[in-house]
Structure formats: structure tokens, C-alpha cells
Design an enzyme around this catalytic site. Structure first.
Site, PDB file in Angstrom:
ATOM      1  N   LYS A 133     -57.687  -9.754   6.162  1.00  0.00           N
ATOM      2  CA  LYS A 133     -57.446  -8.757   6.729  1.00  0.00           C
ATOM      3  C   LYS A 133     -58.896  -8.431   7.712  1.00  0.00           C
ATOM      4  O   LYS A 133     -58.897  -7.500   8.599  1.00  0.00           O
ATOM      5  CB  LYS A 133     -57.527  -7.458   5.919  1.00  0.00           C
ATOM      6  CG  LYS A 133     -55.989  -7.757   5.217  1.00  0.00           C
ATOM      7  CD  LYS A 133     -55.596  -6.088   4.458  1.00  0.00           C
ATOM      8  CE  LYS A 133     -54.205  -6.326   3.664  1.00  0.00           C
ATOM      9  NZ  LYS A 133     -54.121  -5.036   2.834  1.00  0.00           N
ATOM     10  N   GLY A 185     -49.098  -1.062   3.639  1.00  0.00           N
ATOM     11  CA  GLY A 185     -49.877  -0.313   2.934  1.00  0.00           C
ATOM     12  C   GLY A 185     -51.388  -1.363   2.936  1.00  0.00           C
ATOM     13  O   GLY A 185     -51.148  -2.411   2.867  1.00  0.00           O
ATOM     14  N   THR A 186     -52.567  -0.804   2.992  1.00  0.00           N
ATOM     15  CA  THR A 186     -53.549  -1.646   3.051  1.00  0.00           C
ATOM     16  C   THR A 186     -54.880  -0.476   2.960  1.00  0.00           C
ATOM     17  O   THR A 186     -54.898   0.736   2.855  1.00  0.00           O
ATOM     18  CB  THR A 186     -54.106  -2.405   4.035  1.00  0.00           C
ATOM     19  OG1 THR A 186     -55.155  -3.290   4.088  1.00  0.00           O
ATOM     20  CG2 THR A 186     -54.048  -1.464   5.411  1.00  0.00           C
ATOM     21  N   THR A 187     -56.089  -1.255   2.699  1.00  0.00           N
ATOM     22  CA  THR A 187     -57.208  -0.400   2.653  1.00  0.00           C
ATOM     23  C   THR A 187     -58.348  -1.118   3.352  1.00  0.00           C
ATOM     24  O   THR A 187     -58.674  -2.389   2.956  1.00  0.00           O
ATOM     25  CB  THR A 187     -57.898  -0.040   1.267  1.00  0.00           C
ATOM     26  OG1 THR A 187     -56.637   0.772   0.442  1.00  0.00           O
ATOM     27  CG2 THR A 187     -59.245   0.931   1.473  1.00  0.00           C
ATOM     28  N   SER A 228     -53.412   3.048   3.628  1.00  0.00           N
ATOM     29  CA  SER A 228     -53.090   4.024   3.118  1.00  0.00           C
ATOM     30  C   SER A 228     -53.705   4.330   1.698  1.00  0.00           C
ATOM     31  O   SER A 228     -53.708   5.349   1.161  1.00  0.00           O
ATOM     32  CB  SER A 228     -51.591   3.301   2.235  1.00  0.00           C
ATOM     33  OG  SER A 228     -51.905   2.145   1.751  1.00  0.00           O
TER      34      SER A 228
END
Length: 273
Positions: free
Chosen positions: A90, A57-59, A187
Site C-alpha cells: 500500500k 478497508g485499510t489504514t 477505515s
């Protein structure tokens, strides 16, 4: 006429292993491993990789506006329901004028961005000019396409500034490549898109664009349990990239939703009513 080759024929002695039959007996007694009972072994391997792929998961997000490209991301890394880190970087600097974002497997993204940075530098040395954003994204897409179906997990954006101006591309692990003016990957991207699409304008200033990016990341981390940590915001312009901010999303919550001070007397008055 027939050549006499008898002098060339020699018998090589076997040293230390006995006869040839003894060697074969030794090989036959070695442990063996059965292959899976399937007609498509390559297909079985690909399915096995998919079965053990961990949840992630990440944004991350990026968009083009009149002053360049704004790039933002959170910093949380997760392994299923376990938060493994709150300080993952990131947004990766490929060169002084180009950035890449990470979404998917951390090891895959870090390796391919590092590999892309090397190839971009070699291109610059060979051609005496920086590679374009389009060229760098195409180079990455071609490399990932050659490994499609092998279990890679990469969803990245390549953002930068070149001779033609700002550029933004999305590249995935299957070798897909899309050009656009705004993307969000991870996600938490549905929640980030809700804020980003409603507030996006091309003629924003750098301050307005950075605030939109920061607010989009915050709202994504507020709703998505796999996103969190620090909201980092970068700006890419004609002079290269600059990191504008890195704010803890917990502190941003009280920035966007301040808590008014309440006294004990006020609480007692409300209870009496």
C-alpha cells in the site's frame, strides 16, 4: 455557364448485400436494448456505480517531523467481509524521493500512482529537475478532478522531500487536495489518529517516529477488522526514502502486550485460593 457533370455521376453497385431495402430490413431486425426509464441517464449511471461499489478497508498514515516524513500502512485487502489478501503493498514508490499511499479501490490507486510516476519522470526529463511534492500532488489532483463522479475510489497521501524540504499532501478521488503535517486515511484511521495525535512531537528522532508509526498501525489493526497483515514503515529524508521495517501485526501484539509464562503449579495455587 453550367458545367457538365454527367461524366462524374456513377452508380456504385451493391455487392453481396442485395438491395438497400434488404440492408435496412436486416438492421431493423437486429436485437435492441431499452434504456432505463429516467430523464437523467448520466445521473442514473453515477448512482448505479455507487450501488455496486464494494466495501473497503485499510489504514495508512504519514506525518512530518524534524528528520523528514514517516509513512506507514498495513497490508490487508478486503472485499466486503472477505479478506482477499494479507500482502498488498500500500506504499508505492513514485520516485526515489517521493511515496504514495493506497486507500480505496486497489486498482484505481495502483493505476493513478503508476500514471503519476510516469508524468513525474517526464517532468524531470523535460525540466532537468525533479518535480516538487506540491507539484506532484497538484498534478494528481487535476487528473482525478477530470474524472470526478465516475466511480473512482482513491484516498491517497503524497509524501516526499524536495528543494523546500519535507512535504505531505492528501488527495482524494474528487480532486480535493490538502496540505498538512500528519494524516491518516482508511477505515482504521480513527484508531490510528488516537495514538498518533497523543504521541506526535515534531522534534522526534527517526527511531521514535518509526515506533510511533508502527504502534499507530498496530492499534488500528487491533480494532479495525478490515486492517491487518504487515505494518510497513518508510522514512523519507534528504537522501530519499528508506524502508525501515515490515512487522506482522500478530507478532507486534505480543511485543506490546507480552504474555508472562505461567506454570501449572501457579495455576493450581490460584485455583485453591
Amino acid at each position: 455557364m453550367k458545367l457538365d457533370t454527367s461524366g462524374l455521376e456513377t452508380t456504385m453497385p451493391v455487392i453481396g448485400f442485395g438491395s438497400n431495402s434488404e440492408m435496412l430490413d436486416g438492421f431493423s431486425s437486429a436485437p435492441s436494448f431499452d434504456l432505463p426509464r429516467t430523464t437523467d441517464f448520466d445521473g442514473f449511471q453515477k448512482k448505479a456505480v455507487e450501488m455496486v461499489k464494494p466495501a473497503k478497508g485499510t489504514t495508512t498514515l504519514a506525518f512530518i517531523f524534524k528528520e523528514g516524513v514517516m509513512v506507514a500502512a498495513d497490508s490487508r485487502a478486503s472485499m466486503g467481509g472477505y479478506i482477499s489478501s494479507q500482502s498488498v503493498k500500500k506504499i508505492i514508490e513514485i520516485n526515489p524521493y517521493m511515496l504514495g499511499t493506497m486507500a480505496g479501490g486497489a486498482a484505481d490507486c495502483q493505476f493513478w500512482h503508476r500514471n503519476l510516476g510516469i508524468k513525474c519522470r517526464l517532468h524531470e526529463l523535460a525540466n532537468k529537475r525533479r518535480i516538487s511534492v506540491s507539484g506532484a500532488s497538484k498534478l494528481l489532483a487535476n487528473m482525478l478532478y477530470s474524472y470526478r463522479g465516475m466511480g473512482l475510489s482513491v484516498g491517497t497521501m503524497i509524501a516526499g522531500w524536495d528543494e523546500t524540504g519535507p512535504g505531505l499532501y492528501y488527495v482524494d478521488n474528487e480532486g480535493g487536495r490538502l496540505k498538512g503535517d500528519r494524516f491518516s486515511v482508511g477505515s482504521g484511521s480513527p484508531y490510528a489518529y488516537g495514538v498518533l495525535d497523543s504521541g506526535y512531537k515534531f522534534d522526534m528522532s527517526v527511531e521514535e517516529a518509526s515506533e510511533l508509526a508502527r504502534r499507530s498501525i498496530y492499534h488500528a489493526t487491533f480494532r479495525d477488522g478490515a486492517s491487518g497483515g504487515v505494518a510497513s514503515v518508510y522514512h523519507v529524508g534528504p537522501q530519499g526514502w528508506t524502508k525501515l521495517s515490515g512487522d506482522d501485526v500478530g507478532e507486534l501484539h505480543y511485543h506490546y502486550y507480552p504474555v508472562a509464562p505461567i506454570t501449572a503449579e501457579h495455576v493450581m495455587e490460584e485455583a485453591a485460593e
